[in-house]
Design a protein around this motif. Sequence first.
Motif, mmCIF file in Angstrom:
data_model
loop_
_atom_site.group_PDB
_atom_site.id
_atom_site.type_symbol
_atom_site.label_atom_id
_atom_site.label_comp_id
_atom_site.label_asym_id
_atom_site.label_seq_id
_atom_site.Cartn_x
_atom_site.Cartn_y
_atom_site.Cartn_z
ATOM 1 N N HIS A 19 7.712 11.041 0.896
ATOM 2 C CA HIS A 19 7.297 9.645 0.734
ATOM 3 C C HIS A 19 7.931 8.757 1.814
ATOM 4 O O HIS A 19 7.244 7.907 2.412
ATOM 5 C CB HIS A 19 7.700 9.157 -0.656
ATOM 6 N N ILE A 20 9.212 8.960 2.075
ATOM 7 C CA ILE A 20 9.901 8.158 3.092
ATOM 8 C C ILE A 20 9.300 8.406 4.472
ATOM 9 O O ILE A 20 9.136 7.482 5.269
ATOM 10 C CB ILE A 20 11.418 8.463 3.083
ATOM 11 N N GLN A 21 8.946 9.665 4.763
ATOM 12 C CA GLN A 21 8.353 9.964 6.064
ATOM 13 C C GLN A 21 7.029 9.243 6.246
ATOM 14 O O GLN A 21 6.705 8.783 7.349
ATOM 15 C CB GLN A 21 8.162 11.476 6.215
ATOM 16 N N LYS A 22 6.273 9.104 5.175
ATOM 17 C CA LYS A 22 5.016 8.363 5.238
ATOM 18 C C LYS A 22 5.288 6.896 5.568
ATOM 19 O O LYS A 22 4.599 6.293 6.405
ATOM 20 C CB LYS A 22 4.284 8.477 3.907
ATOM 21 N N ILE A 23 6.303 6.309 4.917
ATOM 22 C CA ILE A 23 6.662 4.916 5.194
ATOM 23 C C ILE A 23 7.114 4.763 6.645
ATOM 24 O O ILE A 23 6.683 3.856 7.359
ATOM 25 C CB ILE A 23 7.779 4.446 4.234
ATOM 26 N N ARG A 24 7.982 5.671 7.083
ATOM 27 C CA ARG A 24 8.471 5.605 8.465
ATOM 28 C C ARG A 24 7.325 5.645 9.467
ATOM 29 O O ARG A 24 7.293 4.884 10.435
ATOM 30 C CB ARG A 24 9.407 6.787 8.735
ATOM 31 N N SER A 25 6.404 6.565 9.248
ATOM 32 C CA SER A 25 5.285 6.726 10.170
ATOM 33 C C SER A 25 4.439 5.454 10.229
ATOM 34 O O SER A 25 4.076 4.987 11.322
ATOM 35 C CB SER A 25 4.430 7.917 9.740
ATOM 36 N N ASN A 38 4.581 -5.760 6.634
ATOM 37 C CA ASN A 38 3.692 -6.219 5.570
ATOM 38 C C ASN A 38 2.307 -6.640 6.061
ATOM 39 O O ASN A 38 1.553 -7.247 5.317
ATOM 40 C CB ASN A 38 4.347 -7.382 4.803
ATOM 41 N N SER A 39 1.975 -6.333 7.316
ATOM 42 C CA SER A 39 0.667 -6.732 7.862
ATOM 43 C C SER A 39 -0.062 -5.516 8.411
ATOM 44 O O SER A 39 0.565 -4.629 9.003
ATOM 45 C CB SER A 39 0.852 -7.761 8.987
ATOM 46 N N ASP A 40 -1.388 -5.499 8.229
ATOM 47 C CA ASP A 40 -2.163 -4.419 8.834
ATOM 48 C C ASP A 40 -2.448 -4.767 10.300
ATOM 49 O O ASP A 40 -2.109 -5.856 10.781
ATOM 50 C CB ASP A 40 -3.450 -4.145 8.065
ATOM 51 N N GLU A 41 -3.080 -3.849 11.025
ATOM 52 C CA GLU A 41 -3.267 -4.044 12.470
ATOM 53 C C GLU A 41 -4.160 -5.239 12.779
ATOM 54 O O GLU A 41 -3.929 -5.946 13.767
ATOM 55 C CB GLU A 41 -3.817 -2.768 13.116
ATOM 56 N N ASP A 42 -5.177 -5.485 11.943
ATOM 57 C CA ASP A 42 -6.042 -6.641 12.190
ATOM 58 C C ASP A 42 -5.253 -7.938 12.110
ATOM 59 O O ASP A 42 -5.388 -8.818 12.976
ATOM 60 C CB ASP A 42 -7.191 -6.669 11.179
ATOM 61 N N PHE A 58 16.928 0.790 -3.361
ATOM 62 C CA PHE A 58 15.671 1.481 -3.582
ATOM 63 C C PHE A 58 14.474 0.572 -3.273
ATOM 64 O O PHE A 58 13.320 1.011 -3.382
ATOM 65 C CB PHE A 58 15.580 1.966 -5.033
ATOM 66 N N SER A 59 14.745 -0.667 -2.901
ATOM 67 C CA SER A 59 13.659 -1.629 -2.692
ATOM 68 C C SER A 59 12.746 -1.239 -1.548
ATOM 69 O O SER A 59 11.532 -1.435 -1.611
ATOM 70 C CB SER A 59 14.230 -3.027 -2.436
ATOM 71 N N LYS A 60 13.302 -0.702 -0.475
ATOM 72 C CA LYS A 60 12.505 -0.410 0.715
ATOM 73 C C LYS A 60 11.783 0.929 0.631
ATOM 74 O O LYS A 60 10.836 1.168 1.367
ATOM 75 C CB LYS A 60 13.399 -0.432 1.966
ATOM 76 N N ILE A 61 12.256 1.834 -0.262
ATOM 77 C CA ILE A 61 11.671 3.180 -0.292
ATOM 78 C C ILE A 61 10.936 3.493 -1.587
ATOM 79 O O ILE A 61 10.153 4.447 -1.626
ATOM 80 C CB ILE A 61 12.747 4.264 -0.036
ATOM 81 N N ILE A 62 11.155 2.706 -2.655
ATOM 82 C CA ILE A 62 10.426 2.937 -3.902
ATOM 83 C C ILE A 62 9.734 1.663 -4.366
ATOM 84 O O ILE A 62 8.511 1.581 -4.378
ATOM 85 C CB ILE A 62 11.335 3.500 -5.003
ATOM 86 N N SER A 63 10.512 0.636 -4.730
ATOM 87 C CA SER A 63 9.896 -0.601 -5.218
ATOM 88 C C SER A 63 10.899 -1.741 -5.212
ATOM 89 O O SER A 63 11.957 -1.624 -5.835
ATOM 90 C CB SER A 63 9.375 -0.407 -6.650
ATOM 91 N N SER A 116 0.818 -1.210 0.000
ATOM 92 C CA SER A 116 0.000 0.000 0.000
ATOM 93 C C SER A 116 0.856 1.266 0.000
ATOM 94 O O SER A 116 0.355 2.364 -0.294
ATOM 95 C CB SER A 116 -0.929 0.008 1.219
ATOM 96 N N LEU A 117 2.144 1.131 0.325
ATOM 97 C CA LEU A 117 3.037 2.288 0.400
ATOM 98 C C LEU A 117 3.912 2.433 -0.845
ATOM 99 O O LEU A 117 4.812 3.284 -0.869
ATOM 100 C CB LEU A 117 3.908 2.179 1.655
ATOM 101 N N ILE A 118 3.669 1.633 -1.859
ATOM 102 C CA ILE A 118 4.366 1.793 -3.130
ATOM 103 C C ILE A 118 3.596 2.814 -3.963
ATOM 104 O O ILE A 118 2.394 2.672 -4.184
ATOM 105 C CB ILE A 118 4.486 0.456 -3.880
ATOM 106 N N ASP A 119 4.276 3.852 -4.398
ATOM 107 C CA ASP A 119 3.642 4.950 -5.122
ATOM 108 C C ASP A 119 3.447 4.559 -6.590
ATOM 109 O O ASP A 119 4.202 4.987 -7.469
ATOM 110 C CB ASP A 119 4.496 6.213 -5.001
ATOM 111 N N THR A 120 2.434 3.749 -6.851
ATOM 112 C CA THR A 120 2.221 3.240 -8.210
ATOM 113 C C THR A 120 1.904 4.365 -9.198
ATOM 114 O O THR A 120 2.371 4.330 -10.346
ATOM 115 C CB THR A 120 1.088 2.202 -8.227
ATOM 116 N N GLU A 121 1.149 5.355 -8.769
ATOM 117 C CA GLU A 121 0.809 6.451 -9.681
ATOM 118 C C GLU A 121 2.048 7.266 -10.050
ATOM 119 O O GLU A 121 2.248 7.625 -11.213
ATOM 120 C CB GLU A 121 -0.255 7.352 -9.046
ATOM 121 N N GLY A 122 2.882 7.554 -9.060
ATOM 122 C CA GLY A 122 4.098 8.314 -9.332
ATOM 123 C C GLY A 122 5.058 7.556 -10.222
ATOM 124 O O GLY A 122 5.696 8.138 -11.124
#
Length: 396
Positions: free
Chosen positions: A287-293, A371-375, A233-238, A40-46
Motif C-alpha cells: 500500500h505504501i509503495q502505491k502511495i509513493r509511486s 492532493n491534486s490530480d494532473e489536470d 498513520f495519517s499519511k499511510i492509512i487515514s 483516492s489512496l485511502i484503502d476504504t474497503e480494507g
Amino acid sequence: MKYCFSKRIQKTPKSFIREILKVTQQPEVISFAGGLPNPSLIDTEGILEAAETVIKEDGRNALQYSNTEGYLPLREYIAERYRKRYGLLISSDEILITNGSQQCLDLLGKILIDKDDAVLIERPGYLGAIQAFSLYEPEFFSVGLFEDGPDTNELQNIVSEENPKIFYGIPNSQNPSGITYSREKREEIGEILSDTDTLFIEDDAYGELNFTDEIFEPVKKYLPDLGVMTGSFSKIISPGMRLGWICAPTEIIDKISTAKQASDLHSNYLSQRIITQYLQTNDIDIHIQKIRSEYSNRCSFMTRLMDEMFPAEIGHTSPKGGMFIWLTLPQNISSQKLFEKAMEKNVAILPGYPFYVNGGGDNTVRINFSNSDEDDIRKGIEVLSDIFADTDKIKK
C-alpha cells in the motif's frame, strides 16, 4: 463581556493553514495550500473490513475505555517496524499512542518546555510545531536549511551559546521545504548534540513517503538517549482516524503518560484496534509503495511544469519524498500578494512567512502536490505562471 483569557493563549498564533483551509473548501478551488493525503489512496474497503472484524469479534472491548499508553499489539507492531526498517532495538514500553503526531508535539511541550526556555527549530520550520510549542512561551531560535539539511555550523553555535532544551526537526521530506537530510548531516547532528542536554525531537511523519530506494537512518540512531521520534498513520492509512505515536526512552514516556492522562485519558481505542487489525491482514508495504509511486509522479509532473512555465528566477526544491515543494521568489515579490491574486483565480497556495519564528520568508511559498490530480496541477501552475508574467501586481 470581557473574558479573562490566559496570557499564553493570547500569545499563541492561530494556525495559518487552518484559517486558509476554511476558504479553500469550495469545489471550484484548486488547493495547493493544505497537506492532505490524496483521498483516492485511502484503502476504504480494507479499513471497512478491519472495522467489521473488530466490532464483530470483540466489539464490547474495542468500544470500552483503555490504557493511556495504547493498545499493546499496536505498540509492538511499531517497535518491530523500527527494528526491521532501521535496526533500532525499541521495546513496546518506549512507544505511546497519540491522537495524531500533532498531539505528540503538545505533550512534549507540556513535559519539557518552561517559559523562556530556548527551543531550536528549522528555518523554515513546521507551522504546527511552532504553534504547539508557542503555548509554553519559549524563546525560539532557528537554524537555516541547505539542500542536504541544517547548517551545522549555525547549529553548533546556537547549541553552544543557548543550550536549547530541544531541537525539533523533520529529517525526511521536511515540512514545509521538502528537504531530506543527508546521512552526513544526520551524523553531524548526532555528534553536536551527543555531549549536551538538548533533546532532538525527530518528526518522522513523512519517513514512509520516500520516493527513492535509499534508506535514511534516523538521527535517533546516533542519539539513542537524546532522541525522541514521532510518527503517524495519517499519511499511510487515514488522517481522519487521528493516530500517531511517540518513541522515546521510558523515563520520558512515563512523563508523557502523566500529561496525557490529564488531557484525554487515552487515544481513540476503536481506531487503534481497527488499524491494528488492518496492519495484521494487509501488506502495508504494498500500500505504501502505491502511495509513493503516485506522489512521486505528481511531484515530478509539478516540478517539470514549474521548470517549463515559471521565470528562471523562481527557485524550487526537488523533494525526495513527502508532499511539499518550496518556492523561493525574488526578494521584491510578495508571497502574500501572490496568494491573494491566485485566490482571485480559485487557486490556493500557502505563503511561507508563517514558517519563520523570527521573521522573514515573505518571498517564499509552500506548494502541496499530493492532493491534486494532473489536470488540476496543470491548471494551477498555469494560473501561477500567468501571475508571474505580470509581476508588478505582486511586488512588495
